[in-house]
Design a protein around this motif. Structure first.
Motif, short mmCIF file in Angstrom:
data_model
loop_
_atom_site.label_atom_id
_atom_site.label_comp_id
_atom_site.label_asym_id
_atom_site.label_seq_id
_atom_site.Cartn_x
_atom_site.Cartn_y
_atom_site.Cartn_z
N ASN A 49 0.83 -1.20 0.00
CA ASN A 49 0.00 0.00 0.00
C ASN A 49 0.87 1.26 0.00
O ASN A 49 0.91 2.02 0.96
N LEU A 50 1.58 1.46 -1.09
CA LEU A 50 2.49 2.59 -1.23
C LEU A 50 2.30 3.23 -2.60
O LEU A 50 1.90 2.56 -3.55
N PRO A 51 2.61 4.52 -2.70
CA PRO A 51 2.85 5.03 -4.05
C PRO A 51 4.25 4.62 -4.48
O PRO A 51 5.15 4.49 -3.65
N PHE A 52 4.40 4.41 -5.78
CA PHE A 52 5.70 4.04 -6.36
C PHE A 52 6.05 5.08 -7.41
O PHE A 52 5.17 5.57 -8.11
N TYR A 53 7.33 5.39 -7.54
CA TYR A 53 7.74 6.48 -8.41
C TYR A 53 8.79 6.01 -9.42
O TYR A 53 9.71 5.27 -9.08
N ARG A 54 8.62 6.48 -10.66
CA ARG A 54 9.64 6.24 -11.68
C ARG A 54 10.04 7.59 -12.26
O ARG A 54 9.18 8.44 -12.54
N ALA A 55 11.33 7.80 -12.42
CA ALA A 55 11.84 9.06 -12.97
C ALA A 55 12.42 8.82 -14.36
O ALA A 55 12.94 7.75 -14.66
N ARG A 56 12.29 9.85 -15.20
CA ARG A 56 12.82 9.77 -16.55
C ARG A 56 13.23 11.16 -17.00
O ARG A 56 12.49 12.13 -16.83
N TYR A 57 14.43 11.27 -17.56
CA TYR A 57 14.89 12.55 -18.11
C TYR A 57 14.12 12.89 -19.38
O TYR A 57 13.73 12.02 -20.16
N ASP A 58 13.92 14.20 -19.58
CA ASP A 58 13.44 14.66 -20.87
C ASP A 58 14.54 14.45 -21.91
O ASP A 58 15.72 14.43 -21.57
N SER A 59 14.15 14.27 -23.14
CA SER A 59 15.15 14.09 -24.20
C SER A 59 14.56 14.55 -25.53
O SER A 59 13.34 14.65 -25.70
N ASP A 60 15.45 14.82 -26.48
CA ASP A 60 15.01 15.33 -27.78
C ASP A 60 14.16 14.34 -28.56
O ASP A 60 13.32 14.73 -29.36
N ASN A 61 14.38 13.04 -28.33
CA ASN A 61 13.65 12.04 -29.13
C ASN A 61 12.40 11.52 -28.42
O ASN A 61 11.80 10.54 -28.84
N TRP A 62 12.02 12.18 -27.34
CA TRP A 62 10.81 11.79 -26.62
C TRP A 62 9.75 12.86 -26.87
O TRP A 62 9.75 13.92 -26.26
N THR A 63 8.85 12.59 -27.78
CA THR A 63 7.90 13.61 -28.23
C THR A 63 6.49 13.38 -27.71
O THR A 63 5.70 14.32 -27.64
N ASP A 64 6.15 12.15 -27.34
CA ASP A 64 4.77 11.84 -26.98
C ASP A 64 4.61 11.79 -25.46
O ASP A 64 4.49 10.73 -24.86
N LYS A 65 4.62 12.95 -24.84
CA LYS A 65 4.49 13.02 -23.38
C LYS A 65 3.04 12.97 -22.92
O LYS A 65 2.76 13.16 -21.74
N GLU A 66 2.13 12.74 -23.86
CA GLU A 66 0.71 12.58 -23.51
C GLU A 66 0.31 11.11 -23.48
O GLU A 66 -0.83 10.79 -23.16
N ASP A 67 1.23 10.22 -23.80
CA ASP A 67 0.94 8.79 -23.86
C ASP A 67 1.33 8.14 -22.53
O ASP A 67 2.49 8.12 -22.15
#
Length: 334
Positions: A49-67
């Motif tokens: 019963n926890l929230p879990f977190y994943r981190a990811r850097y922004d990058s030039d080839n990552w365009t679909d941040k709505e998916d």
């Protein structure tokens, strides 16, 4: 870590010890080791019963941040490479129990914004078949890792508990001097074997000084039992002495898409925490309204571990006398 220290950690037999010393260890050697040391599954059901977190850097080839799918495991299995807890082409979701630690796990000094996704159980009744491999050395009893270490201690018999700790030491081993990726070759093979019988793997995050957990979920568990709760766009931490406090936008999942929102503090919602009722709320409101950044540091941001409609806790630091003022408030999405 030296090679001899790692050999002792593995409790390697004579043949494996010779191959390691000669720098000739093969995948077959590793698989044999895994088979011999993974006969006892160190797993049981936990609600997590926890929230879990994943981190990811922004990058030039990552365009679909709505998916929404862009915030979980890597979608293209062919591009998945071996890491600490997965083999090539094995899709897993790496998470931490703390958002700052999730960032520290990926930190590489880039001056890019960071996206932190928060995950939770899809259904309240869901439990996870978990392999606990937590070594107790250096763990604070009142920490997240300490809580689950105690659960492990209560649920496992002493011999199995000892095996779990030994497995945790191997899985979390540091790099070995002069042997690039050797610890990852073993830990990824062990994790792959464990994932045949469990859905999640609990280990201690070294980035948290033994206080927080890293929880790795295999793909099937992500698809059936996890749900993305929110995504936070974080201003590049390198611009703020490494503190990931500056939330630019908040993303809300809707029909597998992320809807992005700016946010603001609800100025009518300010109140004092129950243990700071002696402070002058009217005076604090004036400080906030003036927003004098030369005298005060305003650390008033949404709290990752809160639901968006909860009261959030913030701090105002008086640079002249060092006083810290605590306030609670709600946020509005715009």
């Amino acid at each position: 870590m030296t090679l001899n220290e790692y050999i002792n950690l593995l409790n390697a037999n004579e043949e494996l010890r010779t191959h390691l010393l000669d720098n000739q260890v093969t995948d077959a050697d590793i698989q044999q080791y895994v088979t011999e040391h993974s006969n006892v599954m160190l797993g049981y059901d936990l609600p997590l019963n926890l929230p879990f977190y994943r981190a990811r850097y922004d990058s030039d080839n990552w365009t679909d941040k709505e998916d929404c799918s862009q915030y979980g495991y890597i979608q293209d299995a062919e591009s998945v490479r071996m890491f600490r807890y997965n083999q090539d082409r094995e899709q897993v979701l790496y998470t931490s129990t703390n958002p700052f630690i999730a960032f520290k796990e990926i930190e590489d000094g880039r001056d890019n914004n960071v996206y932190i996704s928060k995950w939770g159980k899809a259904h309240n009744e869901d439990c996870f078949s978990v392999c606990t491999a937590i070594c107790s050395e250096g763990i604070a009893a009142d920490s997240t890792a300490g809580k689950y270490l105690n659960i492990m201690r209560k649920n496992l018999c002493p011999d199995t508990f000892r095996q779990a700790e030994e497995m945790g030491n191997v899985l979390e081993a540091d790099s070995i001097d002069g042997y690039e990726g050797l610890n990852y070759r073993f830990s990824s093979a062990i994790a792959s074997r464990l994932f045949q019988g469990c859905e999640a793997l609990l280990t201690v995050s070294k980035k948290s000084d033994g206080k927080e957990l890293n929880i790795t979920f295999k793909r099937e568990a992500v698809d059936t039992k996890l749900k993305i709760r929110a995504v936070y766009e974080i201003d590049a931490p390198s611009r703020h002495n490494g503190y990931i406090l500056h939330i630019n936008r908040i993303g809300i999942p809707q029909d597998n898409q992320i809807e992005w929102h700016e946010w603001r503090i609800n100025m009518d919602s300010f109140r004092l925490p129950s243990n700071h009722q002696d402070q002058d709320l009217a005076a604090i409101r004036q400080i906030i309204e003036r927003h004098d950044e030369r005298r005060y540091q305003f650390r008033l941001f949404p709290n990752y571990n809160k639901n968006l409609d909860d009261f959030h806790v913030g701090i105002i630091v008086d640079n002249e006398n060092g006083d810290r003022i605590y306030v609670e408030y709600k946020i509005d999405l715009v």
